[in-house]
Design a protein around this motif. Structure first.
Motif, PDB file in Angstrom:
ATOM      1  N   SER A  41       0.846  -1.197   0.000  1.00 28.32           N
ATOM      2  CA  SER A  41       0.000   0.000   0.000  1.00 28.32           C
ATOM      3  C   SER A  41       0.872   1.233   0.000  1.00 28.32           C
ATOM      4  O   SER A  41       2.052   1.178   0.354  1.00 28.32           O
ATOM      5  CB  SER A  41      -0.924   0.006   1.220  1.00 28.32           C
ATOM      6  OG  SER A  41      -0.175   0.027   2.414  1.00 28.32           O
ATOM      7  N   VAL A  47      -5.702   9.389   0.976  1.00 25.23           N
ATOM      8  CA  VAL A  47      -6.040   8.163   0.243  1.00 25.23           C
ATOM      9  C   VAL A  47      -4.938   7.118   0.416  1.00 25.23           C
ATOM     10  O   VAL A  47      -3.754   7.441   0.421  1.00 25.23           O
ATOM     11  CB  VAL A  47      -6.235   8.495  -1.260  1.00 25.23           C
ATOM     12  CG1 VAL A  47      -6.393   7.243  -2.092  1.00 25.23           C
ATOM     13  CG2 VAL A  47      -7.426   9.416  -1.459  1.00 25.23           C
ATOM     14  N   THR A  48      -5.341   5.863   0.563  1.00 20.29           N
ATOM     15  CA  THR A  48      -4.385   4.759   0.587  1.00 20.29           C
ATOM     16  C   THR A  48      -4.693   3.857  -0.608  1.00 20.29           C
ATOM     17  O   THR A  48      -5.826   3.392  -0.771  1.00 20.29           O
ATOM     18  CB  THR A  48      -4.484   3.938   1.892  1.00 20.29           C
ATOM     19  OG1 THR A  48      -4.296   4.812   2.996  1.00 20.29           O
ATOM     20  CG2 THR A  48      -3.433   2.837   1.931  1.00 20.29           C
ATOM     21  N   ASP A  49      -3.685   3.657  -1.449  1.00 16.41           N
ATOM     22  CA  ASP A  49      -3.810   2.750  -2.589  1.00 16.41           C
ATOM     23  C   ASP A  49      -3.252   1.393  -2.191  1.00 16.41           C
ATOM     24  O   ASP A  49      -2.164   1.313  -1.614  1.00 16.41           O
ATOM     25  CB  ASP A  49      -3.017   3.274  -3.795  1.00 16.41           C
ATOM     26  CG  ASP A  49      -3.674   4.476  -4.440  1.00 16.41           C
ATOM     27  OD1 ASP A  49      -4.921   4.549  -4.407  1.00 16.41           O
ATOM     28  OD2 ASP A  49      -2.959   5.333  -4.976  1.00 16.41           O
ATOM     29  N   GLN A  69      -6.197  -3.832  -7.758  1.00 19.90           N
ATOM     30  CA  GLN A  69      -5.918  -2.559  -7.091  1.00 19.90           C
ATOM     31  C   GLN A  69      -7.193  -1.989  -6.494  1.00 19.90           C
ATOM     32  O   GLN A  69      -8.279  -2.146  -7.062  1.00 19.90           O
ATOM     33  CB  GLN A  69      -5.325  -1.560  -8.090  1.00 19.90           C
ATOM     34  CG  GLN A  69      -3.927  -1.972  -8.537  1.00 19.90           C
ATOM     35  CD  GLN A  69      -3.373  -1.078  -9.613  1.00 19.90           C
ATOM     36  OE1 GLN A  69      -3.807  -1.141 -10.756  1.00 19.90           O
ATOM     37  NE2 GLN A  69      -2.417  -0.250  -9.249  1.00 19.90           N
ATOM     38  N   GLU A  70      -7.051  -1.380  -5.332  1.00 18.09           N
ATOM     39  CA  GLU A  70      -8.186  -0.702  -4.709  1.00 18.09           C
ATOM     40  C   GLU A  70      -7.696   0.486  -3.908  1.00 18.09           C
ATOM     41  O   GLU A  70      -6.502   0.632  -3.658  1.00 18.09           O
ATOM     42  CB  GLU A  70      -9.018  -1.665  -3.860  1.00 18.09           C
ATOM     43  CG  GLU A  70      -8.288  -2.357  -2.762  1.00 18.09           C
ATOM     44  CD  GLU A  70      -9.128  -3.446  -2.128  1.00 18.09           C
ATOM     45  OE1 GLU A  70     -10.160  -3.119  -1.515  1.00 18.09           O
ATOM     46  OE2 GLU A  70      -8.757  -4.621  -2.253  1.00 18.09           O
ATOM     47  N   ARG A  71      -8.643   1.309  -3.514  1.00 17.57           N
ATOM     48  CA  ARG A  71      -8.339   2.580  -2.862  1.00 17.57           C
ATOM     49  C   ARG A  71      -9.226   2.708  -1.620  1.00 17.57           C
ATOM     50  O   ARG A  71     -10.377   2.321  -1.639  1.00 17.57           O
ATOM     51  CB  ARG A  71      -8.648   3.680  -3.868  1.00 17.57           C
ATOM     52  CG  ARG A  71      -8.308   5.060  -3.420  1.00 17.57           C
ATOM     53  CD  ARG A  71      -8.281   5.966  -4.604  1.00 17.57           C
ATOM     54  NE  ARG A  71      -6.910   5.973  -5.100  1.00 17.57           N
ATOM     55  CZ  ARG A  71      -6.496   6.675  -6.127  1.00 17.57           C
ATOM     56  NH1 ARG A  71      -7.330   7.410  -6.807  1.00 17.57           N
ATOM     57  NH2 ARG A  71      -5.231   6.645  -6.481  1.00 17.57           N
ATOM     58  N   SER A  72      -8.646   3.278  -0.566  1.00 18.08           N
ATOM     59  CA  SER A  72      -9.397   3.487   0.671  1.00 18.08           C
ATOM     60  C   SER A  72      -9.136   4.894   1.178  1.00 18.08           C
ATOM     61  O   SER A  72      -8.048   5.434   1.002  1.00 18.08           O
ATOM     62  CB  SER A  72      -8.936   2.467   1.724  1.00 18.08           C
ATOM     63  OG  SER A  72      -9.471   2.794   2.991  1.00 18.08           O
ATOM     64  N   THR A  73     -10.150   5.477   1.819  1.00 17.34           N
ATOM     65  CA  THR A  73      -9.978   6.800   2.418  1.00 17.34           C
ATOM     66  C   THR A  73      -9.966   6.682   3.938  1.00 17.34           C
ATOM     67  O   THR A  73     -10.009   7.690   4.644  1.00 17.34           O
ATOM     68  CB  THR A  73     -11.104   7.759   1.973  1.00 17.34           C
ATOM     69  OG1 THR A  73     -12.359   7.144   2.268  1.00 17.34           O
ATOM     70  CG2 THR A  73     -11.003   8.081   0.498  1.00 17.34           C
ATOM     71  N   VAL A 156       1.665   0.331  -6.807  1.00 15.25           N
ATOM     72  CA  VAL A 156       1.108   1.433  -6.015  1.00 15.25           C
ATOM     73  C   VAL A 156       1.988   2.675  -6.017  1.00 15.25           C
ATOM     74  O   VAL A 156       1.596   3.714  -5.485  1.00 15.25           O
ATOM     75  CB  VAL A 156       0.788   1.019  -4.537  1.00 15.25           C
ATOM     76  CG1 VAL A 156      -0.370   0.081  -4.495  1.00 15.25           C
ATOM     77  CG2 VAL A 156       1.999   0.483  -3.822  1.00 15.25           C
TER      78      VAL A 156
END
Length: 157
Positions: A41, A47-49, A69-73, A156
């Motif tokens: 990550s 934002v965290t990829d 791949q995904e993204r989190s706030t 990432v």
């Protein structure tokens, strides 16, 4: 969950089916395989990829990989982020382990966690190791954890 090839080509079938086809194709070519799964990550502001990879190592003949791949706030500590990476890898490994057993493919779960206590990620090492080993998987940390620290890392950064 969308997976793609390193070329960027999106995989439209279920990942389980795509992995089965890859194993059968590689075995048909006479290649011996090992699968390594890892997640890395990168925090960019709020934002965290995340990138999770399934790396297929061909004995003495290179490798290829599938990527999610995904993204989190969600704001989290470094320890929580490291354990989230491990959780994503374990979920992927768990979904594929029966298939890999059928084809007798060795599996390793790689964690992008430093074994040197001087690094912040080391705080998560014991929990991550316990989690992975208790699930029955072979565990690798840095510097042996190339699936997470090199392959996923590239996706990432």
């Amino acid at each position: 969950m969308t997976w793609k090839k390193f070329s960027g080509e999106i995989i439209h079938s279920e990942i389980h089916e795509e992995v089965r086809k890859a194993i059968e194709r590689e075995y048909g070519l006479g290649n011996k395989l090992k699968v390594c799964i890892g997640t890395d990550s990168q925090v960019k502001g709020a934002v965290t990829d995340y990138a999770t990879v399934i790396v297929f190592l061909r004995e003495k003949k290179g490798a290829f990989m599938f990527i999610h791949q995904e993204r989190s706030t969600r704001k989290m500590s470094i320890k929580e982020r490291m354990l989230t990476e491990v959780q994503k890898s374990i979920e992927t490994a768990y979904s594929l382990c029966d298939l890999l057993d059928i084809y007798n493919v060795d599996l390793e779960v790689h964690a992008d966690i430093n074994t040197n206590p001087m690094f912040k990620s080391n705080q998560a090492l014991h929990e991550a190791m316990g989690y992975i080993l208790s699930m029955g998987f072979v565990f690798k940390a840095k510097p042996e954890a190339f699936a997470s620290s090199a392959c996923a890392n590239k996706m990432v950064h």
